[in-house]
Scaffold this active site. Structure first.
Site, PDB file in Angstrom:
ATOM      1  N   ASP A  32       0.848  -1.191   0.000  1.00 15.65           N
ATOM      2  CA  ASP A  32       0.000   0.000   0.000  1.00 15.65           C
ATOM      3  C   ASP A  32       0.890   1.250   0.000  1.00 15.65           C
ATOM      4  O   ASP A  32       1.903   1.297   0.696  1.00 15.65           O
ATOM      5  CB  ASP A  32      -0.900  -0.022   1.250  1.00 15.65           C
ATOM      6  N   ASN A  89     -12.976  -2.886   2.210  1.00 12.68           N
ATOM      7  CA  ASN A  89     -13.913  -1.764   2.290  1.00 12.68           C
ATOM      8  C   ASN A  89     -14.805  -1.795   1.058  1.00 12.68           C
ATOM      9  O   ASN A  89     -14.309  -1.855  -0.071  1.00 12.68           O
ATOM     10  CB  ASN A  89     -13.157  -0.443   2.363  1.00 12.68           C
ATOM     11  N   GLY A  95     -14.793   3.669   3.080  1.00 11.05           N
ATOM     12  CA  GLY A  95     -13.379   3.938   2.853  1.00 11.05           C
ATOM     13  C   GLY A  95     -12.798   3.333   1.595  1.00 11.05           C
ATOM     14  O   GLY A  95     -11.580   3.365   1.411  1.00 11.05           O
ATOM     15  N   GLN A  96     -13.640   2.778   0.709  1.00  8.76           N
ATOM     16  CA  GLN A  96     -13.099   2.231  -0.544  1.00  8.76           C
ATOM     17  C   GLN A  96     -12.729   3.379  -1.462  1.00  8.76           C
ATOM     18  O   GLN A  96     -13.601   4.122  -1.920  1.00  8.76           O
ATOM     19  CB  GLN A  96     -14.112   1.298  -1.235  1.00  8.76           C
ATOM     20  N   SER A  97     -11.435   3.537  -1.743  1.00  7.55           N
ATOM     21  CA  SER A  97     -10.973   4.683  -2.522  1.00  7.55           C
ATOM     22  C   SER A  97     -10.625   4.319  -3.961  1.00  7.55           C
ATOM     23  O   SER A  97     -10.496   5.207  -4.801  1.00  7.55           O
ATOM     24  CB  SER A  97      -9.765   5.333  -1.843  1.00  7.55           C
ATOM     25  N   HIS A 102     -10.282  -4.934  -3.554  1.00  5.41           N
ATOM     26  CA  HIS A 102      -8.962  -5.212  -2.980  1.00  5.41           C
ATOM     27  C   HIS A 102      -9.092  -5.543  -1.505  1.00  5.41           C
ATOM     28  O   HIS A 102      -9.939  -5.000  -0.800  1.00  5.41           O
ATOM     29  CB  HIS A 102      -8.001  -4.045  -3.198  1.00  5.41           C
ATOM     30  N   HIS A 104      -7.052  -5.508   2.040  1.00  5.99           N
ATOM     31  CA  HIS A 104      -5.901  -5.003   2.789  1.00  5.99           C
ATOM     32  C   HIS A 104      -5.407  -6.108   3.725  1.00  5.99           C
ATOM     33  O   HIS A 104      -6.203  -6.715   4.445  1.00  5.99           O
ATOM     34  CB  HIS A 104      -6.302  -3.798   3.654  1.00  5.99           C
TER      35      HIS A 104
END
Lengths: 116, 116
Positions: A32, A89, A95-97, A102, A104
């Site tokens: 990340d 997320n 919080g999924q940006s 994906h 974490h």
């Protein structure tokens, strides 16, 4: 094979030269950019899926491969003894940006509860 | 089918009368006893697997079913618009307190970053 504008699709195709800490036929794993723990890796499917909410039953095998990719990455990085946390997320509100599913993988420090 | 002493196996078999917020052939979902968000549900496979680290390639389809169960539970509870977070703790060091693989589904409040 993936949205041409999706940054994670580009990473998965190796177009950005991102070092992979793990990869197999279904997933790639890379660090990340904004690590939240001594080990903070993203595990993503090579095939584009927007999010868990956008996935369908046709993606369920791939979803399993993502968690299997987390397991394999953790094995490879020697995280099993200390333990690790996996976080997905779903949706901007959580919080999924990046709109490419994906997971974490976080480890290497005490992980508090609640998880955010 | 499953460790007779495993509390989550007992829950999955319905022996403790736990209300399920979602269930299908592969998973059951029920409210966490110590909720960390307005919605905090655990999604577990009916078949016993200790943890993600203890799972093997033979479990990968089931791992996908667990995430599919999270998706279905979130759909059923109307969480897609607001978003939701999925967390799997692997190992005591990461906060895994019951040795039967489970995914936490959290929603209904702002979810901070880092995730613990």
């Amino acid at each position: 094979m993936g949205d041409t504008s999706c940054i994670f699709c580009k990473i998965a195709r190796g177009e950005l030269g991102t070092p992979f800490v793990y990869q197999d036929a279904d997933v790639v794993a890379f660090r990340d950019l904004h690590p939240q723990a001594p080990t903070h890796v993203l595990v993503i499917p090579r095939r584009h899926v927007d999010s868990l909410a956008a996935s369908t039953a046709a993606d369920d095998v791939l979803l399993g491969k993502v968690l299997a990719g987390v397991r394999a990455t953790a094995d490879q990085l020697g995280l099993v003894q200390s333990g690790y946390r996996t976080v997905l997320n779903t949706g901007a509100g959580a919080g999924q940006s990046v709109l490419h599913l994906h997971a974490h993988l976080l480890a290497g420090r005490t992980l508090a509860w609640p998880p955010g």
